[in-house]
Each structure stands twice: as structure tokens, then as C-alpha cells.
Design a protein around this motif. Structure first.
Motif, PDB file in Angstrom:
ATOM      1  N   PHE A  12       0.860  -1.183   0.000  1.00 30.36           N
ATOM      2  CA  PHE A  12       0.000   0.000   0.000  1.00 30.36           C
ATOM      3  C   PHE A  12       0.893   1.227   0.000  1.00 30.36           C
ATOM      4  N   GLY A  13       0.747   2.065  -1.018  1.00 32.55           N
ATOM      5  CA  GLY A  13       1.541   3.276  -1.121  1.00 32.55           C
ATOM      6  C   GLY A  13       0.801   4.472  -0.552  1.00 32.55           C
ATOM      7  N   LEU A  14       1.431   5.152   0.378  1.00 31.30           N
ATOM      8  CA  LEU A  14       0.881   6.394   0.930  1.00 31.30           C
ATOM      9  C   LEU A  14       1.787   7.515   0.452  1.00 31.30           C
ATOM     10  N   ILE A  15       1.291   8.338  -0.447  1.00 29.21           N
ATOM     11  CA  ILE A  15       2.152   9.324  -1.084  1.00 29.21           C
ATOM     12  C   ILE A  15       1.589  10.723  -0.915  1.00 29.21           C
ATOM     13  N   GLY A  16       2.481  11.677  -1.020  1.00 28.56           N
ATOM     14  CA  GLY A  16       2.091  13.075  -0.887  1.00 28.56           C
ATOM     15  C   GLY A  16       3.324  13.922  -0.678  1.00 28.56           C
ATOM     16  N   PRO A  17       3.206  15.217  -0.873  1.00 26.94           N
ATOM     17  CA  PRO A  17       4.345  16.116  -0.687  1.00 26.94           C
ATOM     18  C   PRO A  17       4.732  16.221   0.776  1.00 26.94           C
ATOM     19  N   HIS A  25      -2.007  -0.748  -4.244  1.00 25.03           N
ATOM     20  CA  HIS A  25      -3.050   0.231  -3.965  1.00 25.03           C
ATOM     21  C   HIS A  25      -2.372   1.497  -3.456  1.00 25.03           C
ATOM     22  N   VAL A  26      -2.949   2.644  -3.772  1.00 31.70           N
ATOM     23  CA  VAL A  26      -2.313   3.919  -3.443  1.00 31.70           C
ATOM     24  C   VAL A  26      -3.341   4.876  -2.861  1.00 31.70           C
ATOM     25  N   ALA A  27      -2.917   5.609  -1.835  1.00 27.70           N
ATOM     26  CA  ALA A  27      -3.697   6.741  -1.352  1.00 27.70           C
ATOM     27  C   ALA A  27      -2.826   7.984  -1.461  1.00 27.70           C
ATOM     28  N   VAL A  28      -3.366   9.036  -2.038  1.00 29.55           N
ATOM     29  CA  VAL A  28      -2.654  10.300  -2.189  1.00 29.55           C
ATOM     30  C   VAL A  28      -3.115  11.235  -1.082  1.00 29.55           C
ATOM     31  N   LEU A  29      -2.157  11.679  -0.283  1.00 25.49           N
ATOM     32  CA  LEU A  29      -2.445  12.521   0.871  1.00 25.49           C
ATOM     33  C   LEU A  29      -2.012  13.947   0.571  1.00 25.49           C
ATOM     34  N   ALA A  30      -2.882  14.892   0.825  1.00 27.54           N
ATOM     35  CA  ALA A  30      -2.556  16.310   0.655  1.00 27.54           C
ATOM     36  C   ALA A  30      -3.219  17.093   1.772  1.00 27.54           C
ATOM     37  N   GLU A  31      -2.425  17.876   2.481  1.00 28.58           N
ATOM     38  CA  GLU A  31      -2.921  18.662   3.603  1.00 28.58           C
ATOM     39  C   GLU A  31      -3.671  17.805   4.616  1.00 28.58           C
ATOM     40  N   GLY A  32      -3.171  16.579   4.835  1.00 24.42           N
ATOM     41  CA  GLY A  32      -3.752  15.707   5.841  1.00 24.42           C
ATOM     42  C   GLY A  32      -4.999  14.974   5.429  1.00 24.42           C
ATOM     43  N   ARG A  33      -5.397  15.122   4.161  1.00 23.41           N
ATOM     44  CA  ARG A  33      -6.603  14.457   3.664  1.00 23.41           C
ATOM     45  C   ARG A  33      -6.261  13.540   2.492  1.00 23.41           C
TER      46      ARG A  33
END
Length: 312
Positions: free
Chosen positions: A33-38, A199-207
Motif C-alpha cells: 500500500f503506497g501512501l504518497i504526498g508532498p 493500492h495507493v492513497a494520495v495525501l494532501a494537507e492531511g486528507r
């Protein structure tokens, strides 16, 4: 089947700053599971809550079927963890340090530590304090993988590693999945996620702003290109490129040798073929940074610029 990780409305505040907003996600066993974001998106905060390093402000989480807060040492031995800011110091040699970690994490099969050390190219007989950042990171990877835990939680695990070692690390992740282990991989490097994640979730500003498999999220659609072309007027080349609908942010300049820069959103093949019809002196194709990808793909620009949350 019980999820390897499950969170419901997980929320974390630091004073008047919210690092994670009502995060709900499910990680199935035996997947990557990929958790990605800046940077500042809340990735590290999320992982620390899952490991009970910090406590959530509200919401619930279970890891390998247990709440992190009550799982205790027995739960932690089932997890391998690489923190985002790994700090290893002291006069102890790498081999002795890993033996110490093995006493904490549980049994390690004979030859496993040396096998990983050979693959990653780290000398276990050197004192830890003399190692470079990259070699300390290799020790961190070995301690996480060596006892073959049910769950691997990896926070920016390739920081400080050269490209060849990064490739070996990705092989280790794929092998872990083949062995039935679950991997939660936090990264801001798109290529790492594209090559390993189910599977991937893209996180931005905590969401979470997007979630799904890599293909459905179109993470690889945006590319930047830079090229130098000879033997064609700049105006002609610019007109040819502008006909292609996927070319944006086009910059063309130069006399004699024409230099171009552009963003390609979509299929890059027509752009490469067009350039190849001329005399190409050099060509570079690059991924944009992840923050730009998130902004472009998921419309985060409507919410204003991303704000880095201190402590996240």
C-alpha cells in the motif's frame, strides 16, 4: 479476512494545526500500500499514530487486528519499521547493533543479515558512527526486514540511497509481498510507488484526495521534457508542438540550436516521434515533483497552496 491496517476518522492536531483530517483507509493483508504526498502532507504523522509513537486526537486504528495503544511488545515484534528520520550513532559495529535489534524483534534466520548486507552493499564490521547517511539507512532497512515481520511500515525508506541500492530495495519489497507480508510504503517518489504498490492513497494537507490502484490514478501521465534540436526554425518547431493537445507550458527559444521545455499530460509517444523527425541533440524526460502532480491531477489548486504542517 481481517485487514492488516484499518483506520476510521483518524484525526491529529498539533495546537491549532491539523496534521491529519479524519483519515479512513484499509490495507489488505499481503499487499503493498503506497501512501504518497508532498512534504507536510501528514504521511509521517499517520505512520506514527499507527505505531503508537504518537496518539491520535480522535478516531480509531487497528494494526494486525489490534489497537496500537494496547498491542504492546507482542504487536511490535510483528512489525518492521523504518522511520523517516533514522538516527544511528555510537561506537558499536553494525553487526552488533543488528544482533541487539534481533534480540528485541525476535528470531532471525541464520545468514539473513549477511544476505541483506551483501545485497545492499554495507560493511557490518564498521562502527556505526563512521557510516554515511546512506549506509546507516541500509542498516535501518536490514533491521526492519531481517525478522520477516507480518507488516513492514516504511517511511521514506530510500532517503540517502543511490539508484542501484534503491532498485535492490524495491526488489526486497516485491519479495516481501510474495512471502505474504504486508507493506505500507510512504514516499514522495512516484516511481517507487509505481513499481511496487498494489493500492495507493494520495495525501494532501492531511486528507486523502485520491485512492485506488496505480493505473486508475494516472500517476504517470504528467512528464516534463527538455530537448535541444538542430536544423529547424524555432517558430516551426513551436507550431508543430502546439498542435499536440497534450503539450502545455511550452517554451521554445534559440537560434540555430533550438531549446524547448514543456509539460506533457498524457501519451508522450507523439511528442517523442515529432522531435525524432528532426535532429535531436539531447532529450530529457522527467517526472514533476509529487506536489505538482497532486495539484494538477486532483484539482487541489482550488483549495489554495499546500501548507506544510510542522511536526507532520
Amino acid at each position: 479476512m481481517t485487514p492488516a491496517i484499518q483506520t476510521v476518522d483518524l484525526h491529529k492536531r498539533y495546537g491549532n494545526k491539523t496534521a491529519v483530517h479524519d483519515l479512513t483507509l484499509t490495507v489488505e493483508p499481503g499487499t503493498v500500500f503506497g501512501l504518497i504526498g508532498p512534504n507536510g502532507a501528514g504521511k509521517t504523522t499517520t505512520l506514527r499514530m499507527l505505531l503508537d509513537i504518537i496518539r491520535p486526537t480522535s478516531g480509531t486504528a487497528t494494526v494486525l487486528g489490534q489497537p496500537p495503544r494496547t498491542g504492546g511488545p507482542s504487536l511490535r515484534r510483528r512489525i518492521g519499521f523504518v522511520p523517516g528520520e533514522l538516527r544511528l550513532e555510537g561506537r558499536v559495529r553494525g553487526r552488533a547493533l543488528l544482533r541487539h535489534f534481533a534480540e528485541i524483534s525476535g528470531p532471525v534466520a541464520p545468514g539473513v543479515i549477511d544476505g541483506f548486507a551483501d545485497r545492499l552493499g554495507v560493511d557490518l564490521n564498521r562502527q556505526v558512527r563512521t557510516l554515511s547517511k546512506g549506509n546507516k539507512q541500509k542498516l535501518g532497512l536490514i533491521q526492519a526486514f531481517m525478522h520477516r515481520p507480518e507488516l513492514l511500515v516504511l517511511d521514506e525508506p530510500t532517503s540517502g540511497l543511490d539508484p542501484l541500492v534503491q532498485r535492490e530495495f524495491l526488489s526486497m519489497v516485491r519479495e516481501a509481498r510474495a512471502n505474504g507480508q504486508t507493506v505500507l510504503l510512504s514516499s514522495h517518489v512516484l516511481s517507487e510507488i509505481q513499481q511496487t504498490a498494489d493500492h495507493v492513497a494520495v495525501l494532501a494537507e492531511g486528507r486523502i484526495v485520491a485512492e485506488g490502484d496505480v493505473a486508475s490514478l494516472r500517476l504517470g501521465r504528467i512528464r516534463r521534457i527538455r530537448a535541444s534540436v538542430d536544423g529547424v526554425p524555432a517558430a516551426v518547431l513551436e507550431a508543430e508542438l502546439r498542435v499536440l493537445g497534450q503539450v502545455r507550458d511550452l517554451i521554445v527559444n534559440g537560434d540555430g540550436i533550438v531549446r524547448i521545455g514543456a509539460t506533457v499530460d498524457g501519451d508522450i509517444d507523439p511528442v517523442v516521434k515529432l522531435l525524432a523527425s528532426h535532429h535531436v541533440l539531447d532529450l530529457a524526460v522527467e517526472e514533476p515533483d509529487l506536489e505538482e502532480s497532486v495539484l494538477r491531477l486532483y484539482g487541489a489548486e482550488a483549495n489554495g497552496p499546500m501548507e506544510e504542517v510542522h511536526g507532520a
